[in-house]
Write an enzyme that holds these catalytic residues in place. Sequence first.
Site, PDB file in Angstrom:
ATOM      1  N   ARG A 175      35.439  12.351 -42.279  1.00  0.00           N
ATOM      2  CA  ARG A 175      36.092  11.077 -41.978  1.00  0.00           C
ATOM      3  C   ARG A 175      36.649  10.333 -43.185  1.00  0.00           C
ATOM      4  NH1 ARG A 175      31.149   9.555 -38.116  1.00  0.00           N
ATOM      5  NH2 ARG A 175      30.196  10.937 -39.667  1.00  0.00           N
TER       6      ARG A 175
ATOM      7  N   THR B 221      22.109  15.688 -42.799  1.00  0.00           N
ATOM      8  CA  THR B 221      22.361  14.540 -43.688  1.00  0.00           C
ATOM      9  C   THR B 221      22.331  13.205 -42.938  1.00  0.00           C
ATOM     10  OG1 THR B 221      24.724  14.944 -43.426  1.00  0.00           O
ATOM     11  CG2 THR B 221      23.684  15.819 -45.414  1.00  0.00           C
TER      12      THR B 221
ATOM     13  N   GLN C 216      25.971   8.857 -41.255  1.00  0.00           N
ATOM     14  CA  GLN C 216      25.319   9.619 -42.327  1.00  0.00           C
ATOM     15  C   GLN C 216      24.295   8.746 -43.046  1.00  0.00           C
ATOM     16  OE1 GLN C 216      25.680  12.716 -42.673  1.00  0.00           O
ATOM     17  NE2 GLN C 216      27.778  13.378 -42.244  1.00  0.00           N
TER      18      GLN C 216
ATOM     19  N   ASP D 223      31.147  26.108 -38.515  1.00  0.00           N
ATOM     20  CA  ASP D 223      29.887  25.343 -38.567  1.00  0.00           C
ATOM     21  C   ASP D 223      29.328  25.173 -37.153  1.00  0.00           C
ATOM     22  OD1 ASP D 223      27.880  23.485 -39.248  1.00  0.00           O
ATOM     23  OD2 ASP D 223      29.288  21.797 -39.308  1.00  0.00           O
ATOM     24  N   LEU D 224      28.709  26.242 -36.637  1.00  0.00           N
ATOM     25  CA  LEU D 224      28.170  26.174 -35.269  1.00  0.00           C
ATOM     26  C   LEU D 224      26.656  25.963 -35.267  1.00  0.00           C
ATOM     27  CD1 LEU D 224      30.370  28.871 -33.482  1.00  0.00           C
ATOM     28  CD2 LEU D 224      30.709  26.398 -33.628  1.00  0.00           C
ATOM     29  N   LYS D 225      26.038  26.045 -36.422  1.00  0.00           N
ATOM     30  CA  LYS D 225      24.596  25.757 -36.572  1.00  0.00           C
ATOM     31  C   LYS D 225      23.777  26.431 -35.477  1.00  0.00           C
ATOM     32  CE  LYS D 225      25.470  21.056 -38.370  1.00  0.00           C
ATOM     33  NZ  LYS D 225      26.867  20.835 -37.928  1.00  0.00           N
ATOM     34  N   LEU D 226      23.832  27.759 -35.435  1.00  0.00           N
ATOM     35  CA  LEU D 226      23.117  28.472 -34.373  1.00  0.00           C
ATOM     36  C   LEU D 226      21.607  28.271 -34.505  1.00  0.00           C
ATOM     37  CD1 LEU D 226      25.114  31.841 -34.180  1.00  0.00           C
ATOM     38  CD2 LEU D 226      25.579  29.655 -33.069  1.00  0.00           C
ATOM     39  N   HIS D 227      20.956  28.108 -33.362  1.00  0.00           N
ATOM     40  CA  HIS D 227      19.502  27.863 -33.339  1.00  0.00           C
ATOM     41  C   HIS D 227      18.990  28.319 -31.972  1.00  0.00           C
ATOM     42  CE1 HIS D 227      16.080  24.679 -34.133  1.00  0.00           C
ATOM     43  NE2 HIS D 227      15.615  25.896 -33.885  1.00  0.00           N
ATOM     44  N   ASP D 228      18.413  29.529 -31.925  1.00  0.00           N
ATOM     45  CA  ASP D 228      17.930  30.083 -30.655  1.00  0.00           C
ATOM     46  C   ASP D 228      16.951  31.205 -30.995  1.00  0.00           C
ATOM     47  OD1 ASP D 228      17.769  30.946 -27.900  1.00  0.00           O
ATOM     48  OD2 ASP D 228      19.775  30.149 -27.571  1.00  0.00           O
ATOM     49  N   ILE D 229      16.550  31.991 -30.033  1.00  0.00           N
ATOM     50  CA  ILE D 229      15.637  33.095 -30.348  1.00  0.00           C
ATOM     51  C   ILE D 229      16.399  34.138 -31.179  1.00  0.00           C
ATOM     52  CG2 ILE D 229      14.182  32.701 -28.312  1.00  0.00           C
ATOM     53  CD1 ILE D 229      15.558  35.156 -27.027  1.00  0.00           C
TER      54      ILE D 229
ATOM     55  N   LYS E 196      36.655  23.225 -42.167  1.00  0.00           N
ATOM     56  CA  LYS E 196      35.450  23.461 -41.368  1.00  0.00           C
ATOM     57  C   LYS E 196      35.781  23.242 -39.894  1.00  0.00           C
ATOM     58  CE  LYS E 196      31.866  20.514 -40.978  1.00  0.00           C
ATOM     59  NZ  LYS E 196      31.464  20.503 -39.565  1.00  0.00           N
TER      60      LYS E 196
ATOM     61  N   ASN F 109      16.999  37.337 -31.037  1.00  0.00           N
ATOM     62  CA  ASN F 109      17.904  38.277 -30.379  1.00  0.00           C
ATOM     63  C   ASN F 109      19.240  37.614 -30.035  1.00  0.00           C
ATOM     64  OD1 ASN F 109      18.489  40.852 -28.996  1.00  0.00           O
ATOM     65  ND2 ASN F 109      18.470  39.556 -27.159  1.00  0.00           N
ATOM     66  N   THR F 110      19.163  36.389 -29.523  1.00  0.00           N
ATOM     67  CA  THR F 110      20.386  35.675 -29.125  1.00  0.00           C
ATOM     68  C   THR F 110      21.247  35.337 -30.339  1.00  0.00           C
ATOM     69  OG1 THR F 110      19.235  34.771 -27.221  1.00  0.00           O
ATOM     70  CG2 THR F 110      21.213  33.600 -27.924  1.00  0.00           C
TER      71      THR F 110
ATOM     72  N   ARG G   5      31.253  10.601 -49.341  1.00  0.00           N
ATOM     73  CA  ARG G   5      32.031   9.376 -49.139  1.00  0.00           C
ATOM     74  C   ARG G   5      32.637   8.931 -50.456  1.00  0.00           C
ATOM     75  NH1 ARG G   5      31.275  10.913 -44.817  1.00  0.00           N
ATOM     76  NH2 ARG G   5      30.652   9.814 -42.925  1.00  0.00           N
TER      77      ARG G   5
HETATM   78  O1  LIG Z   1      23.614  18.140 -42.355  1.00  0.00           O
HETATM   79  C1  LIG Z   1      24.788  18.187 -41.951  1.00  0.00           C
HETATM   80  C2  LIG Z   1      25.381  19.325 -41.465  1.00  0.00           C
HETATM   81  C3  LIG Z   1      26.685  19.304 -41.072  1.00  0.00           C
HETATM   82  N1  LIG Z   1      27.420  18.172 -41.128  1.00  0.00           N
HETATM   83  C4  LIG Z   1      28.842  18.222 -40.694  1.00  0.00           C
HETATM   84  O2  LIG Z   1      29.687  17.828 -41.778  1.00  0.00           O
HETATM   85  C5  LIG Z   1      30.721  16.980 -41.336  1.00  0.00           C
HETATM   86  C6  LIG Z   1      30.630  15.667 -42.044  1.00  0.00           C
HETATM   87  O3  LIG Z   1      31.601  14.779 -41.542  1.00  0.00           O
HETATM   88  P1  LIG Z   1      31.823  13.320 -42.137  1.00  0.00           P
HETATM   89  O4  LIG Z   1      32.905  12.769 -41.277  1.00  0.00           O
HETATM   90  O5  LIG Z   1      32.255  13.507 -43.576  1.00  0.00           O
HETATM   91  O6  LIG Z   1      30.541  12.559 -42.027  1.00  0.00           O
HETATM   92  C7  LIG Z   1      30.605  16.893 -39.814  1.00  0.00           C
HETATM   93  O7  LIG Z   1      31.488  17.827 -39.258  1.00  0.00           O
HETATM   94  C8  LIG Z   1      29.167  17.297 -39.538  1.00  0.00           C
HETATM   95  O8  LIG Z   1      29.058  18.002 -38.317  1.00  0.00           O
HETATM   96  C9  LIG Z   1      26.843  17.036 -41.596  1.00  0.00           C
HETATM   97  O9  LIG Z   1      27.479  15.959 -41.659  1.00  0.00           O
HETATM   98  N2  LIG Z   1      25.543  17.074 -42.007  1.00  0.00           N
END
Ligand SMILES: O=c1ccn([C@@H]2O[C@H](COP(=O)(O)O)[C@@H](O)[C@H]2O)c(=O)[nH]1
Length: 234
Positions: free
Chosen positions: A213, A121, A192, A58-64, A31, A66-67, A183
């Site tokens: 991590r 999360t 988390q 995993d860029l989690k886009l959130h905008d209007i 990721k 069109n963008t 974990r």
């Molecule tokens: O709800 C969410 C969405 C994305 N993440 C991403 O996952 C990893 C989790 O990393 P850990 O080190 O295992 O906690 C991280 O890149 C987050 O940006 C998320 O944790 N929760």
Amino acid sequence: MNTKPILALDFPGDTEVVNFLKHFNEPLFVKIGMELYLQEGPDIVRKVKDLGHDIFLDLKLHDIPNTVGSAMKGLAKLGVDLVNVHAAGGRPMMEAALEGLEAGTPAGRERAALIAVTQLTSTTEEQMQAEQKIALSLQESVLHYASLTKQAGLNGVVCSVHEAKAIAEVCGEDFLRVTPGIRLAGGDAHDQKRIATPDGAKRDGSSLIVVGRAVTGAQDPVAAYKIVSELWEA
Ligand SMILES: O=c1ccn([C@@H]2O[C@H](COP(=O)(O)O)[C@@H](O)[C@H]2O)c(=O)[nH]1
């Protein structure tokens, strides 16, 4: 789709990524998130792809709409396997993301799966209700966002393991439940809040797990990844 644990490459730059990946002698599902992408840009995607790994961008886009639609059209050219937006951006935004992704995917190449983040999360029910002013339980909010995501035609959601089974019941088994917050038993939760073990994720209905991590911060990341994989695949 590849079902290996998705390894979060949360590193500050490409040197750290390349050094980290050198220890693994197999193709991984990795990721690339904001931290790395905002430093290295699309080149890091190409570099990691050239090393033979599958990629969740995993860029989690959130905008209007069109963008987001235009951004997705551009991202589609990178040839990643999985991309995402925030469901809170709304149904028209998610539909625009899908249209952009379809329009930008080169002919003959499979389009990336598109999923939406429900509730992060790192969010608790108390925090969601107090800060977002959502008068639902966290489970209801996540299920609502999952249904909205399904209506918009996306492939699945990011949620915690705790909501995965209920989402499968409402949205169907084929609707992806991608679960971070993984974990090993007794491991540090860090920031988390809704966490689970890899074997718990398997038992409780995750389609894919995301682990950062617990592996990247381990003394022996290859050994930690092996333990996570074995628990997930058992
Ligand atoms: O709800 C969410 C969405 C994305 N993440 C991403 O996952 C990893 C989790 O990393 P850990 O080190 O295992 O906690 C991280 O890149 C987050 O940006 C998320 O944790 N929760």
